[in-house]
Design a protein around this motif. Structure first.
Motif, PDB file in Angstrom:
ATOM      1  N   ALA A   1      13.981  12.466  42.178  1.00  4.78           N
ATOM      2  CA  ALA A   1      12.777  13.183  41.773  1.00  4.78           C
ATOM      3  C   ALA A   1      12.164  12.405  40.608  1.00  4.78           C
ATOM      4  O   ALA A   1      12.838  11.562  40.000  1.00  4.78           O
ATOM      5  CB  ALA A   1      13.146  14.594  41.341  1.00  4.78           C
ATOM      6  N   PRO A   2      10.884  12.659  40.260  1.00  5.35           N
ATOM      7  CA  PRO A   2      10.355  12.041  39.040  1.00  5.35           C
ATOM      8  C   PRO A   2      11.274  12.360  37.852  1.00  5.35           C
ATOM      9  O   PRO A   2      11.735  13.491  37.715  1.00  5.35           O
ATOM     10  CB  PRO A   2       8.974  12.706  38.879  1.00  5.35           C
ATOM     11  N   ASN A   3      11.584  11.346  37.055  1.00  7.83           N
ATOM     12  CA  ASN A   3      12.553  11.462  35.938  1.00  7.83           C
ATOM     13  C   ASN A   3      13.990  11.709  36.388  1.00  7.83           C
ATOM     14  O   ASN A   3      14.855  11.983  35.556  1.00  7.83           O
ATOM     15  CB  ASN A   3      12.173  12.575  34.955  1.00  7.83           C
ATOM     16  N   GLY A   4      14.245  11.634  37.686  1.00 12.32           N
ATOM     17  CA  GLY A   4      15.619  11.821  38.165  1.00 12.32           C
ATOM     18  C   GLY A   4      16.489  10.633  37.809  1.00 12.32           C
ATOM     19  O   GLY A   4      16.018   9.487  37.754  1.00 12.32           O
ATOM     20  N   VAL A   5      17.768  10.900  37.567  1.00 10.95           N
ATOM     21  CA  VAL A   5      18.697   9.828  37.211  1.00 10.95           C
ATOM     22  C   VAL A   5      19.928   9.899  38.110  1.00 10.95           C
ATOM     23  O   VAL A   5      20.395  10.989  38.451  1.00 10.95           O
ATOM     24  CB  VAL A   5      19.105   9.910  35.717  1.00 10.95           C
ATOM     25  N   ASN A   6      20.393   8.748  38.534  1.00 15.61           N
ATOM     26  CA  ASN A   6      21.739   8.642  39.080  1.00 15.61           C
ATOM     27  C   ASN A   6      22.572   8.231  37.878  1.00 15.61           C
ATOM     28  O   ASN A   6      22.530   7.079  37.451  1.00 15.61           O
ATOM     29  CB  ASN A   6      21.768   7.603  40.213  1.00 15.61           C
ATOM     30  N   PRO A   7      23.283   9.202  37.261  1.00 13.37           N
ATOM     31  CA  PRO A   7      23.813   8.988  35.915  1.00 13.37           C
ATOM     32  C   PRO A   7      24.874   7.897  35.875  1.00 13.37           C
ATOM     33  O   PRO A   7      25.421   7.511  36.910  1.00 13.37           O
ATOM     34  CB  PRO A   7      24.416  10.352  35.554  1.00 13.37           C
ATOM     35  N   PRO A   8      25.181   7.397  34.668  1.00  9.74           N
ATOM     36  CA  PRO A   8      26.188   6.346  34.547  1.00  9.74           C
ATOM     37  C   PRO A   8      27.458   6.709  35.330  1.00  9.74           C
ATOM     38  O   PRO A   8      28.027   7.799  35.147  1.00  9.74           O
ATOM     39  CB  PRO A   8      26.454   6.288  33.037  1.00  9.74           C
ATOM     40  N   HIS A   9      27.828   5.815  36.231  1.00 12.51           N
ATOM     41  CA  HIS A   9      28.991   6.037  37.091  1.00 12.51           C
ATOM     42  C   HIS A   9      29.537   4.673  37.478  1.00 12.51           C
ATOM     43  O   HIS A   9      28.905   3.651  37.229  1.00 12.51           O
ATOM     44  CB  HIS A   9      28.585   6.838  38.337  1.00 12.51           C
ATOM     45  N   GLU A  10      30.702   4.686  38.100  1.00 15.08           N
ATOM     46  CA  GLU A  10      31.263   3.415  38.575  1.00 15.08           C
ATOM     47  C   GLU A  10      32.008   3.649  39.880  1.00 15.08           C
ATOM     48  O   GLU A  10      32.407   4.772  40.175  1.00 15.08           O
ATOM     49  CB  GLU A  10      32.162   2.781  37.499  1.00 15.08           C
ATOM     50  N   HIS A  11      32.137   2.562  40.637  1.00 12.86           N
ATOM     51  CA  HIS A  11      32.876   2.596  41.894  1.00 12.86           C
ATOM     52  C   HIS A  11      34.140   1.756  41.705  1.00 12.86           C
ATOM     53  O   HIS A  11      34.048   0.532  41.594  1.00 12.86           O
ATOM     54  CB  HIS A  11      32.022   2.035  43.040  1.00 12.86           C
TER      55      HIS A  11
ATOM     56  N   LYS B   1      11.016   2.828  47.750  1.00 15.45           N
ATOM     57  CA  LYS B   1       9.842   3.557  47.281  1.00 15.45           C
ATOM     58  C   LYS B   1      10.021   3.896  45.807  1.00 15.45           C
ATOM     59  O   LYS B   1      11.141   4.232  45.377  1.00 15.45           O
ATOM     60  CB  LYS B   1       9.703   4.854  48.099  1.00 15.45           C
ATOM     61  N   GLY B   2       8.933   3.812  45.017  1.00 15.28           N
ATOM     62  CA  GLY B   2       8.980   4.235  43.624  1.00 15.28           C
ATOM     63  C   GLY B   2       9.386   3.115  42.690  1.00 15.28           C
ATOM     64  O   GLY B   2       9.408   1.930  43.061  1.00 15.28           O
ATOM     65  N   LYS B   3       9.704   3.493  41.463  1.00  9.20           N
ATOM     66  CA  LYS B   3      10.011   2.519  40.416  1.00  9.20           C
ATOM     67  C   LYS B   3      11.267   2.977  39.681  1.00  9.20           C
ATOM     68  O   LYS B   3      11.290   4.070  39.085  1.00  9.20           O
ATOM     69  CB  LYS B   3       8.822   2.437  39.447  1.00  9.20           C
ATOM     70  N   LEU B   4      12.315   2.165  39.724  1.00 16.12           N
ATOM     71  CA  LEU B   4      13.591   2.530  39.100  1.00 16.12           C
ATOM     72  C   LEU B   4      13.911   1.579  37.953  1.00 16.12           C
ATOM     73  O   LEU B   4      13.675   0.368  38.058  1.00 16.12           O
ATOM     74  CB  LEU B   4      14.738   2.456  40.120  1.00 16.12           C
ATOM     75  N   TYR B   5      14.472   2.140  36.882  1.00 12.35           N
ATOM     76  CA  TYR B   5      15.097   1.345  35.831  1.00 12.35           C
ATOM     77  C   TYR B   5      16.597   1.387  36.130  1.00 12.35           C
ATOM     78  O   TYR B   5      17.192   2.470  36.129  1.00 12.35           O
ATOM     79  CB  TYR B   5      14.772   1.963  34.468  1.00 12.35           C
ATOM     80  N   ALA B   6      17.165   0.223  36.447  1.00 11.58           N
ATOM     81  CA  ALA B   6      18.568   0.186  36.885  1.00 11.58           C
ATOM     82  C   ALA B   6      19.325  -0.837  36.053  1.00 11.58           C
ATOM     83  O   ALA B   6      18.773  -1.883  35.676  1.00 11.58           O
ATOM     84  CB  ALA B   6      18.648  -0.193  38.365  1.00 11.58           C
ATOM     85  N   GLY B   7      20.577  -0.553  35.776  1.00 14.78           N
ATOM     86  CA  GLY B   7      21.356  -1.502  34.992  1.00 14.78           C
ATOM     87  C   GLY B   7      22.841  -1.246  35.074  1.00 14.78           C
ATOM     88  O   GLY B   7      23.283  -0.211  35.585  1.00 14.78           O
ATOM     89  N   PHE B   8      23.604  -2.231  34.583  1.00 14.68           N
ATOM     90  CA  PHE B   8      25.052  -2.063  34.452  1.00 14.68           C
ATOM     91  C   PHE B   8      25.507  -2.631  33.124  1.00 14.68           C
ATOM     92  O   PHE B   8      24.786  -3.407  32.474  1.00 14.68           O
ATOM     93  CB  PHE B   8      25.807  -2.715  35.619  1.00 14.68           C
TER      94      PHE B   8
ATOM     95  N   GLY C   1       9.030   6.033  37.590  1.00 18.60           N
ATOM     96  CA  GLY C   1       7.704   6.115  38.196  1.00 18.60           C
ATOM     97  C   GLY C   1       7.162   7.538  38.173  1.00 18.60           C
ATOM     98  O   GLY C   1       7.835   8.470  37.733  1.00 18.60           O
ATOM     99  N   LYS C   2       5.928   7.685  38.655  1.00 21.86           N
ATOM    100  CA  LYS C   2       5.304   9.017  38.650  1.00 21.86           C
ATOM    101  C   LYS C   2       5.628   9.795  39.921  1.00 21.86           C
ATOM    102  O   LYS C   2       5.429  11.003  39.988  1.00 21.86           O
ATOM    103  CB  LYS C   2       3.779   8.866  38.514  1.00 21.86           C
ATOM    104  N   THR C   3       6.114   9.103  40.955  1.00 20.30           N
ATOM    105  CA  THR C   3       6.422   9.742  42.227  1.00 20.30           C
ATOM    106  C   THR C   3       7.933   9.825  42.417  1.00 20.30           C
ATOM    107  O   THR C   3       8.695   9.321  41.594  1.00 20.30           O
ATOM    108  CB  THR C   3       5.853   8.907  43.399  1.00 20.30           C
ATOM    109  N   SER C   4       8.348  10.447  43.534  1.00 19.94           N
ATOM    110  CA  SER C   4       9.764  10.382  43.892  1.00 19.94           C
ATOM    111  C   SER C   4      10.095   8.931  44.254  1.00 19.94           C
ATOM    112  O   SER C   4       9.197   8.121  44.515  1.00 19.94           O
ATOM    113  CB  SER C   4      10.050  11.318  45.065  1.00 19.94           C
ATOM    114  N   ALA C   5      11.370   8.598  44.249  1.00 13.74           N
ATOM    115  CA  ALA C   5      11.802   7.236  44.563  1.00 13.74           C
ATOM    116  C   ALA C   5      12.949   7.293  45.562  1.00 13.74           C
ATOM    117  O   ALA C   5      13.689   8.291  45.623  1.00 13.74           O
ATOM    118  CB  ALA C   5      12.231   6.506  43.292  1.00 13.74           C
ATOM    119  N   VAL C   6      13.068   6.214  46.344  1.00 15.31           N
ATOM    120  CA  VAL C   6      14.132   6.113  47.350  1.00 15.31           C
ATOM    121  C   VAL C   6      14.739   4.714  47.293  1.00 15.31           C
ATOM    122  O   VAL C   6      14.010   3.718  47.199  1.00 15.31           O
ATOM    123  CB  VAL C   6      13.584   6.358  48.781  1.00 15.31           C
TER     124      VAL C   6
END
Ligand SMILES: *[C@@H]1O[C@H](CO)[C@@H](O)[C@H](O)[C@H]1NC(C)=O
Ligand SMILES: *[C@@H]1O[C@H](CO)[C@@H](O)[C@H](O)[C@H]1NC(C)=O
Length: 231
Positions: free
Chosen positions: A105-115, A126-133, A172-177
């Motif tokens: 969702a807008p402002n949604g986060v896949n919170p810090p996690h690890e595999h 789709k959309g704009k993500l800020y992603a990092g490790f 981003g302003k929209t949902s992202a995939v």
């Protein structure tokens, strides 16, 4: 001999024949733990699963549908991971791959996690993500762990090395995939805040007060949250 026990012995025989001393190493674990037994009737797990009789295997064993459907992001994180791991797609067994769809969702986060068992490559659809490790601790305890992060747009891909803490956040302003592939049939997901503050039974509060260098009130608050997952 039971059929499952027979398969176990057969698989072990194949493993022994198939590995030479030069490439001998511990297999990657495919589950959190595997408590040893010496009763062959109980020892039916090979790579986490027993194998289906090939004569009864069908195309559907290698097929999953629905990854076009948006996941439900109505949870505190505002994201949803829809996974195709070996429990969802049995044909993945022993193949060392799996795939997920992640909705934000807008402002949604896949919170810090690890595999614990997989590296990951994520591509934004789709959309704009800020992603990092974040790297593991450097040798000098006074040096900081390093963050590698990018803003990702549709068509951009980013890699999260095995076991390292990582996240994606919808800026981003929209949902992202995004779609991500992982090199384990059962990568394991350890969501850091959910695991640390939401375990059952809870971690003793004084452990978390000392570890996070915060007041007990804050730890009690964090431990009181429902910590619903997003996967
Ligand atoms: C296997 O189990 C039996 C019965 O519990 C035990 O007596 C024996 O020591 C075990 N053998 C090994 C190799 O652990
Ligand atoms: C999405 O999840 C929420 C919270 O669990 C639930 O109330 C809602 O009905 C779900 N929506 C859909 C479309 O499934």
């Amino acid at each position: 001999m039971e059929i499952s026990a027979f398969h176990f012995v057969l698989s072990m025989a194949i493993l022994v024949v198939g590995s030479s001393p030069a490439d001998a190493y511990d297999p990657d674990p495919l589950q959190d733990f595997c408590v040893a037994v010496n009763d062959s009737k109980a020892a039916v797990f090979v790579n986490g699963k027993i194998c289906k009789d090939p004569k009864t295997v069908t195309s559907d064993d290698f097929f999953i549908s629905g990854l076009n459907k948006p996941g439900n992001t109505s949870n505190p994180f505002g994201s949803r991971v829809t996974h195709a791991f070996v429990d969802d797609l049995p044909g993945l067994n022993t193949l060392g791959i799996s795939i997920v769809r992640i909705d934000f969702a807008p402002n949604g986060v896949n919170p810090p996690h690890e595999h614990p068992r997989a590296s990951e490559i994520l591509v934004v659809l789709k959309g704009k993500l800020y992603a990092g490790f974040i790297t593991t601790n450097p040798p000098n305890p006074n040096h900081k762990n390093k963050l590698f992060a990018k803003i990702l747009k549709p068509g951009d891909a980013f890699v999260f090395p095995k076991g390292l803490i990582h996240f994606q956040y919808n800026v981003g302003k929209t949902s992202a995939v995004a779609i991500a592939s992982l090199n384990s049939q059962n990568p394991g997901i350890m969501t850091i805040p959910k695991a640390v503050f939401g375990s059952e039974p809870p971690v003793r509060a004084d452990v978390l007060v000392k570890s996070f260098q915060v007041r007990e009130k804050l730890v009690e608050y964090l431990q009181s949250l429902p910590w619903t997952g997003n996967n």
